[in-house]
Every structure is written in C-alpha cells, then in structure tokens.
Design an enzyme around this catalytic site. Structure first.
Site, PDB file in Angstrom:
ATOM      1  N   ARG A 295      46.073  32.410  29.735  1.00 24.56           N
ATOM      2  CA  ARG A 295      45.338  32.539  28.475  1.00 24.56           C
ATOM      3  C   ARG A 295      46.324  32.524  27.292  1.00 24.56           C
ATOM      4  NH1 ARG A 295      41.142  37.272  28.996  1.00 24.56           N
ATOM      5  NH2 ARG A 295      40.315  36.229  27.137  1.00 24.56           N
TER       6      ARG A 295
ATOM      7  N   ASN B 285      42.874  49.253  33.934  1.00 24.53           N
ATOM      8  CA  ASN B 285      42.737  48.005  33.192  1.00 24.53           C
ATOM      9  C   ASN B 285      42.741  48.413  31.722  1.00 24.53           C
ATOM     10  OD1 ASN B 285      42.103  45.696  31.878  1.00 24.53           O
ATOM     11  ND2 ASN B 285      40.386  45.113  33.197  1.00 24.53           N
TER      12      ASN B 285
ATOM     13  N   PRO C 250      39.250  49.205  26.038  1.00 23.02           N
ATOM     14  CA  PRO C 250      38.260  48.727  25.077  1.00 23.02           C
ATOM     15  C   PRO C 250      37.492  47.482  25.521  1.00 23.02           C
ATOM     16  CG  PRO C 250      40.306  49.249  23.963  1.00 23.02           C
ATOM     17  CD  PRO C 250      40.565  49.406  25.428  1.00 23.02           C
ATOM     18  N   ASN C 251      36.208  47.518  25.209  1.00 28.42           N
ATOM     19  CA  ASN C 251      35.262  46.404  25.395  1.00 28.42           C
ATOM     20  C   ASN C 251      34.819  46.195  26.840  1.00 28.42           C
ATOM     21  OD1 ASN C 251      35.249  45.524  22.554  1.00 28.42           O
ATOM     22  ND2 ASN C 251      37.381  45.001  22.944  1.00 28.42           N
TER      23      ASN C 251
ATOM     24  N   TYR D  29      34.912  36.901  32.241  1.00 29.64           N
ATOM     25  CA  TYR D  29      34.886  38.206  32.931  1.00 29.64           C
ATOM     26  C   TYR D  29      33.764  38.335  33.959  1.00 29.64           C
ATOM     27  CZ  TYR D  29      38.096  39.337  29.152  1.00 29.64           C
ATOM     28  OH  TYR D  29      39.168  39.333  28.294  1.00 29.64           O
TER      29      TYR D  29
ATOM     30  N   GLU E  60      48.183  48.198  37.592  1.00 30.55           N
ATOM     31  CA  GLU E  60      47.567  47.561  36.419  1.00 30.55           C
ATOM     32  C   GLU E  60      46.707  46.401  36.910  1.00 30.55           C
ATOM     33  OE1 GLU E  60      50.601  46.159  33.747  1.00 30.55           O
ATOM     34  OE2 GLU E  60      49.208  44.877  32.637  1.00 30.55           O
TER      35      GLU E  60
ATOM     36  N   ALA F 110      42.641  45.273  25.942  1.00 28.85           N
ATOM     37  CA  ALA F 110      43.508  44.837  24.838  1.00 28.85           C
ATOM     38  C   ALA F 110      44.687  45.783  24.604  1.00 28.85           C
ATOM     39  CB  ALA F 110      42.675  44.700  23.568  1.00 28.85           C
TER      40      ALA F 110
ATOM     41  N   HIS G 220      43.937  43.257  35.766  1.00 33.75           N
ATOM     42  CA  HIS G 220      43.231  42.423  34.781  1.00 33.75           C
ATOM     43  C   HIS G 220      42.254  41.533  35.526  1.00 33.75           C
ATOM     44  CE1 HIS G 220      45.832  43.836  31.687  1.00 33.75           C
ATOM     45  NE2 HIS G 220      46.842  43.643  32.518  1.00 33.75           N
TER      46      HIS G 220
ATOM     47  N   ARG H  35      29.950  40.261  27.699  1.00 31.79           N
ATOM     48  CA  ARG H  35      31.023  39.684  26.892  1.00 31.79           C
ATOM     49  C   ARG H  35      31.701  38.556  27.663  1.00 31.79           C
ATOM     50  NH1 ARG H  35      37.060  41.699  25.755  1.00 31.79           N
ATOM     51  NH2 ARG H  35      36.862  42.657  27.794  1.00 31.79           N
TER      52      ARG H  35
HETATM   53  C1  DQA Z   1      41.683  42.039  30.332  1.00 29.44           C
HETATM   54  C2  DQA Z   1      42.587  41.013  29.661  1.00 29.44           C
HETATM   55  C3  DQA Z   1      42.961  41.452  28.259  1.00 29.44           C
HETATM   56  O1  DQA Z   1      43.814  40.495  27.647  1.00 29.44           O
HETATM   57  C4  DQA Z   1      41.714  41.594  27.402  1.00 29.44           C
HETATM   58  O2  DQA Z   1      42.046  42.083  26.115  1.00 29.44           O
HETATM   59  C5  DQA Z   1      40.660  42.409  28.041  1.00 29.44           C
HETATM   60  C6  DQA Z   1      40.459  42.355  29.488  1.00 29.44           C
HETATM   61  C7  DQA Z   1      41.169  41.550  31.712  1.00 29.44           C
HETATM   62  O3  DQA Z   1      40.658  42.389  32.446  1.00 29.44           O
HETATM   63  O4  DQA Z   1      41.283  40.368  32.037  1.00 29.44           O
HETATM   64  O5  DQA Z   1      39.867  43.058  27.345  1.00 29.44           O
HETATM   65  O6  DQA Z   1      42.434  43.219  30.546  1.00 29.44           O
END
Ligand code: DQA
Length: 141
Positions: A105, A72, A10-11, A23, A96, A75, A98, A18
């Site tokens: 964070r 990735n 998501p997002n 990011y 995985e 959330a 990020h 964003r």
């Molecule tokens: C994320 C880190 C997550 O905590 C966050 O909710 C994201 C992006 C990252 O790529 O740093 O949406 O996965």
C-alpha cells in the site's frame, strides 16, 4: 489460564463497513468471536478504541493481567511513539497484526513504530492474521 489481550486501534470499529475491498466484510464482533474460538483454552480480552491514550492505558493494564498482547494498532502503527513506549514497558510476547498487506500500500504505511518492539509481525492474511498470531502466542505462554 493466561489471559491474552487483543487490542485494536482507530477505525477498526468500522470493520465490514470501511473499505471492504481492503478489510473485508466481516465485522469487529465477527472478529472477536473468531479470536475467542482460536484462543481457546486461553481467555482473551478483546478491545478496540479510536483514542491513542486509551490504547496506552490498556497496554499498562496488560502489564498487570496479560501474558501476551496481540495488537492491530491501525493508523497508530505509523504515528505513535506513545504506543511503542507503552509496549516497551510490557514484558510478555507482542504480535503486531495488520489485516491488509501494508507493504503493498502507500509508502507511509511501510514504517511501523510498533515493529521496533513486536516479536512477530503479520500482514495481509486478512482476519486470519489474528488467528495465526493467537496460535503462535499459545506456544509461548
Ligand atoms: C491496518 C493497516 C493500517 O495502515 C491502517 O491505518 C488501518 C488498518 C490493517 O489492519 O491492515 O487502519 O492496521
């Protein structure tokens, strides 16, 4: 050539818009191009969804067609037993990724359900984390 699935949660469709201070300014299509290049000669299937069930369905599809998954979960990392269970049904390597350094964070970002299954975890390398993950899976498949 084995296929690698790259799944984004998501997002991440808003990459570049964003929280660019967290990011970065590159977009999801910039990221896709970077991954396609880094994966060569392997083929990739690069996907993003804001829906948990869609991510689960794509992991099920990966069981049939992918040699490895780079994910990735965004959330969903911190909330989804469903994504973890789906990954547990996949036999190949799972990395995985990020973009941000989640451990620097908020505390709620420090726990990952997906890390219970992931063979490797990369955080805080920006988009380069995907490239590092692809280089690593290329040595495994
Ligand atoms: C994320 C880190 C997550 O905590 C966050 O909710 C994201 C992006 C990252 O790529 O740093 O949406 O996965």
């Amino acid at each position: 050539m084995p296929l690698i699935h790259i799944l984004n949660g998501p997002n991440l469709n808003l990459l570049g818009q964003r929280q660019p201070e967290v990011y970065g300014h590159a977009t999801l299509s910039d990221l896709e191009a970077m991954c396609r290049d880094a994966a060569r000669p392997h083929e990739i299937r690069f996907l993003q969804s804001n829906w948990e069930g869609q991510i689960v369905d794509w992991i099920h599809e990966a069981r049939l067609e992918a040699a490895a998954i780079v994910i990735n979960p965004a959330a969903l990392t911190h909330t989804s037993v469903a994504v973890l269970d789906a990954l547990n049904a996949f036999d190949g390597p799972v990395i995985e990724v990020h973009i941000s350094q989640v451990h620097k964070r908020e505390a709620f970002r420090h726990h990952s359900y997906v890390s219970h299954r992931a063979d490797g975890v990369i955080a805080g390398l920006g988009l380069g984390g995907y490239v590092a993950a692809l280089r690593h899976v290329a040595t495994l498949i």
